[in-house]
Write an enzyme that holds these catalytic residues in place. Sequence first.
Site, PDB file in Angstrom:
ATOM      1  N   PRO A 162       0.816  -1.220   0.000  1.00  0.00           N
ATOM      2  CA  PRO A 162       0.000   0.000   0.000  1.00  0.00           C
ATOM      3  C   PRO A 162       0.847   1.266   0.000  1.00  0.00           C
ATOM      4  O   PRO A 162       1.975   1.281   0.482  1.00  0.00           O
ATOM      5  CB  PRO A 162      -0.824  -0.111   1.279  1.00  0.00           C
ATOM      6  N   SER A 218       1.029   0.743  40.193  1.00  0.00           N
ATOM      7  CA  SER A 218       1.464  -0.129  39.073  1.00  0.00           C
ATOM      8  C   SER A 218       0.307  -0.375  38.107  1.00  0.00           C
ATOM      9  O   SER A 218      -0.237  -1.474  38.040  1.00  0.00           O
ATOM     10  CB  SER A 218       2.031  -1.447  39.598  1.00  0.00           C
ATOM     11  N   GLY A 265      -6.148   1.893  49.594  1.00  0.00           N
ATOM     12  CA  GLY A 265      -5.767   1.379  50.910  1.00  0.00           C
ATOM     13  C   GLY A 265      -4.576   0.445  50.875  1.00  0.00           C
ATOM     14  O   GLY A 265      -4.329  -0.303  51.828  1.00  0.00           O
ATOM     15  N   LYS A 266      -3.795   0.495  49.798  1.00  0.00           N
ATOM     16  CA  LYS A 266      -2.653  -0.414  49.638  1.00  0.00           C
ATOM     17  C   LYS A 266      -1.626  -0.237  50.755  1.00  0.00           C
ATOM     18  O   LYS A 266      -1.173  -1.215  51.357  1.00  0.00           O
ATOM     19  CB  LYS A 266      -1.976  -0.168  48.273  1.00  0.00           C
TER      20      LYS A 266
END
Length: 633
Positions: A116, A546, A477-478
Amino acid sequence: MTRPHISADRLIATDIETYLDLNQRKSLLRFLTCGSVDDGKSTLIGRLLYDSRMIFEDQLAALEADSKRVGTQGDALDFALLVDGLSAEREQGITIDVAYRFFATDKRKFIVADTPGHEQYTRNMVTGASTADLAILLVDARKGVLTQTRRHSFLAHLLGIRQLVLAVNKMDLVDYSEEVFRRIVADYAGFARSIGIEAFTPIPISGLKGDNITRPSSHMPWYEGPTLIHHLETVEIDEAAAERRPFRLPVQWVNRPNLDFRGVSGLVTSGAIRPGDRVRILPSGRMTTVARIVTMDGDLDEAVAGQSITLTFTDEVDCSRGDVVAAAASPPEVSDQFEATLVWMDEHELVPGRSYWLKLGTQTVPATVQPPKYQVNVNTLERLAAKTLDLNAIGVVNLATDRRIVFEPYATSRDLGGFILIDRMTNATVAAGMIHFALRRAQNIHWQATAVSRETHARLKNQKPAVLWLTGISGAGKSTIANLVEQKLVRMNRHTFLLDGDNVRHGLNRDLGFTEADRVENIRRVGEVARLMTDAGLIVITAFISPFRAEREMVRAMMAPGEFIEIHVDTPLAVAEARDVKGLYAKARAGQLRNFTGIDSPYEPPTAPEIRIDTTTLSAEEAAELIVAYLIP
């Protein structure tokens, strides 16, 4: 003496066998057509198929019907429809995917790739060019050399294509003007020299009218060069080049049909091999001798490049898929850090530091890419500063694999120098790459053996190392749960260490921001620290947003099997925002805090975490008890 009677059927069979034998002996040329949009690539291939009589009657009838229904040439045949097979291509009159077609003349066989011209499909052009011996670069005589002309020339040269035809097409629309042709050739020649193209063959053509395709054009008596098909039939291709290079066989499969036979199977990419030859198994470097060369048709006395074979050895050696069997006296290189050129082929930009799958031959390994050294402006050939690469961008990068792989520079071997990068989450191919060389530091840095093992460290602490990886949005609350978990483990006389997201950014990661690339690097560094701590026998507790699955999987891959425990602290965004202990959500909603997870940056929840904590139903104390019970039943 009477002549024996030969039946007509036998004559026909003999003719067919003769034809097939002659066809088998013809050389094969792989080439592609490339260039800008509407330069006539598909029309040219259709004309080649038509003029070489490679179209069956039913195909011709379908072409005539399609030309009347969706063609762009009025009552005339629209040859582009022969290769524009997708309905979207026919409706828009453009090429989107790579289309491969086979045809043959009396002198040579051909496989042509129609690629293309739109910039957004440059990645498809790279696919077609990766196996081509020659490129036909089409230029619309009315428009001259365009951006895509330069881009495709640069890519063709970059991918190792040294035979180039500049086909100035649609000469019928400029009254077959010699002046127009010469001007375009001169313009292109200047650019070609600047990127290292030493020679090319210019041919003025009309794909629609057939001028200079298979026969010299009466409309251009001033042109005295070859027709396009004559050039394709006679251009020199060094078929023996692969056989002259040292022996290489990337192992695809260990062939073990029964207890009495064990061999390694693969395609010989270069060189030749005979029973009795000494070979080296890489990356281990183990030496052995070839005992047999086995094929479905029996054992061979010799195998050469292009043949698929099974090798057996005189010794019991460890050799599996991904290894490379090579000539003992001239093996390829082995390394885990490289400089390479990348062509980015995905709509999502490169994320430096993220782990991708790198596939080179039969080898597939995790790899990380550093921020680009520079990006190449294809129009001006300037080297531009860049932090990432987006769709169709070309740049030079350093990359590292998680273990040593066998390679050769791409300029020496396409098979052991070309690779692709694959997104580990979507399995999409995101980039094509060409290795330049191994980084010197990869050769000068070696693992130092230590006398005290990680098992000894764990035994001294009377525990099994682990990484408790708490992930979730801000305010879930990690940190609270992680603190409680550590307190409980310490009371049980366990040796622990807590890595908290905010604390780490005060020191180790204070140079990182919150862009996607910086978030990836943040997690990579924490993962490396956590791995070192597990080597010391510790139970490591981490509390990090994370947000990306790929990075959590990258950290999991760093650890020993079973040591990474993913804990999803699952809190609805509305609940976390209502808590907003640090006032961060309010700042993000007010536009004062950019790239905040859950507001203007995504969070990818785990798909199969070892533990899921629903903070709407469990208190922090209950969540900590659940985690400790999982770790120490």
